[in-house]
Design an enzyme around this catalytic site. Structure first.
Site, PDB file in Angstrom:
ATOM      1  N   ASP A 149      56.673  31.728  35.023  1.00 54.31           N
ATOM      2  CA  ASP A 149      55.357  31.474  35.602  1.00 54.31           C
ATOM      3  C   ASP A 149      55.190  29.992  35.949  1.00 54.31           C
ATOM      4  O   ASP A 149      56.143  29.226  35.978  1.00 54.31           O
ATOM      5  CB  ASP A 149      54.294  31.929  34.607  1.00 54.31           C
ATOM      6  N   HIS A 150      53.951  29.583  36.175  1.00 51.53           N
ATOM      7  CA  HIS A 150      53.587  28.244  36.639  1.00 51.53           C
ATOM      8  C   HIS A 150      54.459  27.126  36.061  1.00 51.53           C
ATOM      9  O   HIS A 150      54.541  26.955  34.853  1.00 51.53           O
ATOM     10  CB  HIS A 150      52.131  27.933  36.281  1.00 51.53           C
ATOM     11  N   GLU A 222      44.869  27.799  31.605  1.00 51.41           N
ATOM     12  CA  GLU A 222      45.794  28.739  30.990  1.00 51.41           C
ATOM     13  C   GLU A 222      47.068  28.038  30.579  1.00 51.41           C
ATOM     14  O   GLU A 222      47.700  27.352  31.383  1.00 51.41           O
ATOM     15  CB  GLU A 222      46.139  29.895  31.949  1.00 51.41           C
ATOM     16  N   HIS A 267      41.596  31.205  36.301  1.00 52.13           N
ATOM     17  CA  HIS A 267      42.211  31.737  35.093  1.00 52.13           C
ATOM     18  C   HIS A 267      41.146  32.086  34.067  1.00 52.13           C
ATOM     19  O   HIS A 267      40.113  31.427  33.979  1.00 52.13           O
ATOM     20  CB  HIS A 267      43.161  30.708  34.471  1.00 52.13           C
ATOM     21  N   HIS A 306      47.922  36.623  41.656  1.00 53.79           N
ATOM     22  CA  HIS A 306      48.294  35.978  40.406  1.00 53.79           C
ATOM     23  C   HIS A 306      47.235  36.187  39.364  1.00 53.79           C
ATOM     24  O   HIS A 306      46.249  35.476  39.311  1.00 53.79           O
ATOM     25  CB  HIS A 306      48.510  34.481  40.643  1.00 53.79           C
ATOM     26  N   ASN A 328      49.580  39.483  38.608  1.00 55.11           N
ATOM     27  CA  ASN A 328      49.812  38.975  37.263  1.00 55.11           C
ATOM     28  C   ASN A 328      48.645  39.294  36.347  1.00 55.11           C
ATOM     29  O   ASN A 328      47.487  39.269  36.758  1.00 55.11           O
ATOM     30  CB  ASN A 328      50.030  37.461  37.305  1.00 55.11           C
TER      31      ASN A 328
END
Length: 401
Positions: A149-150, A222, A267, A306, A328
């Site tokens: 992820d990120h 997040e 988020h 996402h 996601n």
């Protein structure tokens, strides 16, 4: 609510450079040959098999999802319990699953007491978890996408370490350890963002790894990424930015990439009315890029949603209509796992107050109740049930056979 959009592109070399050609890696050739073999799943392309899906098989899977109209749940995990819950859910709802690791999740898997100097624990934990998935995924008889992820600019050493593991795995097995990686350089100027992504795309393409990148900013907080105070204007990506990225990355032979394009995403989970999503941006971007390409395809991009915690089913399915092929999920599954553990404690509370003694007698042992596997299994079951509900929203139920 964690909601960022993305598109995936795998354009042939001729589309990047007219008249040009190049040799595809052996894994792509193998995937092409697989199309003549018996299909593992009646409703999926022949290249898609049980277990971890990479290279052309991954692209075939996502192409099919866009064509049929479903999206794959992409779930953030922090250990084998949440990993296994993902695959259990996929087996139950009858569809693919994307298992996603964050930098913090990788560190947690390695152990919070482990030395994380130079991201050593984050790298080791992410790799170890991927190998766990590799060992057991086929036992669930579902396609699994392994993703990270990120990754912001300061965290690139983490991806570099994971990339080294991909290279070693590729040498031994002819495919990468992971299916895809995300770079989130959305806080950088557009040109710098895409220039760095292009540099990594060149590395990824040689290993049949898909790149996901982000344009615009996903609000909220997040796993160490805090955009709570971001200018609201940056929550909405413009079609021109997406097309610029497409043009630049398409210059890389064998490139496969996704783009997380923000449309008001935040988020976490919030009360209705606190977040203004505009999934119409996805539709408008499809139209803009289609007109620029002039190839007659009405949905040239494969978008990724996402996150999705707290999103309405209407917004989710409207996004799928625009070509969303993966969403996601993190906040909702975190709560589900905890809620399962909480429910277990509530049900067996009187059996969990000491090693000996419960309502059945003062001398009765409680070992079978406080065995950690009992509460963890309750968490797994609750998380799997929540993912089955998510799969319904994503139209990802019974898409294998």
């Amino acid at each position: 609510m964690k909601l960022s959009t993305a598109f995936l592109l795998l354009a042939p070399a001729a589309a990047f450079t007219p008249g040009a050609s190049f040799s595809r890696p052996a894994t792509f050739l193998k995937s092409t040959e697989a199309s003549t073999e018996n299909k593992a799943f009646a409703k999926l392309p022949a290249s898609v098999k049980p277990g971890v899906v990479t290279g052309k098989a991954l692209v075939d899977l996502l192409d099919h999802a866009k064509e049929v109209g479903f999206a794959i749940p992409g779930v953030n995990v922090v250990g084998t319990n949440s990993i296994n819950a993902c695959m259990e859910a996929a087996a139950k709802y009858g569809g693919p699953i994307m298992v996603t690791f964050s930098k913090g999740g990788g560190q947690f898997i390695a152990g919070k007491a482990a030395d994380n100097a130079d991201d050593a624990a984050s790298i080791a934990g992410t790799i170890a978890a991927a190998k766990h998935v590799r060992e057991v995924a086929a036992l669930y008889n579902v396609p699994v996408v392994l993703h990270t992820d990120h990754c912001q600019k300061a965290w690139l050493p983490w991806i570099d370490g994971v990339l080294a593991a991909n290279e070693e795995y590729y040498k031994l097995h002819g495919e990468p350890l992971f299916s895809s990686h995300m770079l989130d350089l959305s806080e950088e100027p557009l040109e710098e963002n895409i220039a760095i992504c292009k540099e990594y795309m060149e590395k990824f393409a040689k290993l049949d790894i898909l790149l996901e990148f982000e344009l615009g900013v996903t609000g909220g907080e997040e796993d160490g990424v805090d955009n709570s105070d971001v200018d609201s204007a940056r929550l909405y990506t413009q079609p021109e930015e997406v097309f610029y990225a497409y043009e630049q990355l398409s210059q890389v032979p064998n490139a496969a990439f996704t783009c997380a394009a923000s449309f008001g995403n935040v988020h976490g989970v919030y009360a209705p009315g606190n977040v203004e999503l505009k999934p119409v941006i996805l539709h408008n971007t499809q139209k803009y890029i289609s007109e620029k390409l002039g190839n007659g395809e009405d949905k040239p991009m494969k978008f990724v949603f996402h996150g999705g915690s707290g999103s309405s089913v209407e917004d989710i399915q409207y996004a799928i209509e625009a070509g969303v092929i993966k969403m996601n999920i993190d906040t909702d599954t975190q709560w589900a796992f905890w809620d399962g553990v909480r429910g277990y404690e509530a049900k067996y509370h009187d059996y969990l107050q000491g090693q000996i003694g419960n309502p059945e007698g003062d001398d009765k042992p409680n070992k079978k109740y406080y065995d950690p596997r009992m509460m963890l299994r309750a968490g797994e079951e609750a998380m799997a049930a929540r993912l089955c509900k998510a799969a319904e929203d994503l139209k990802c139920v019974d898409v294998l056979n």
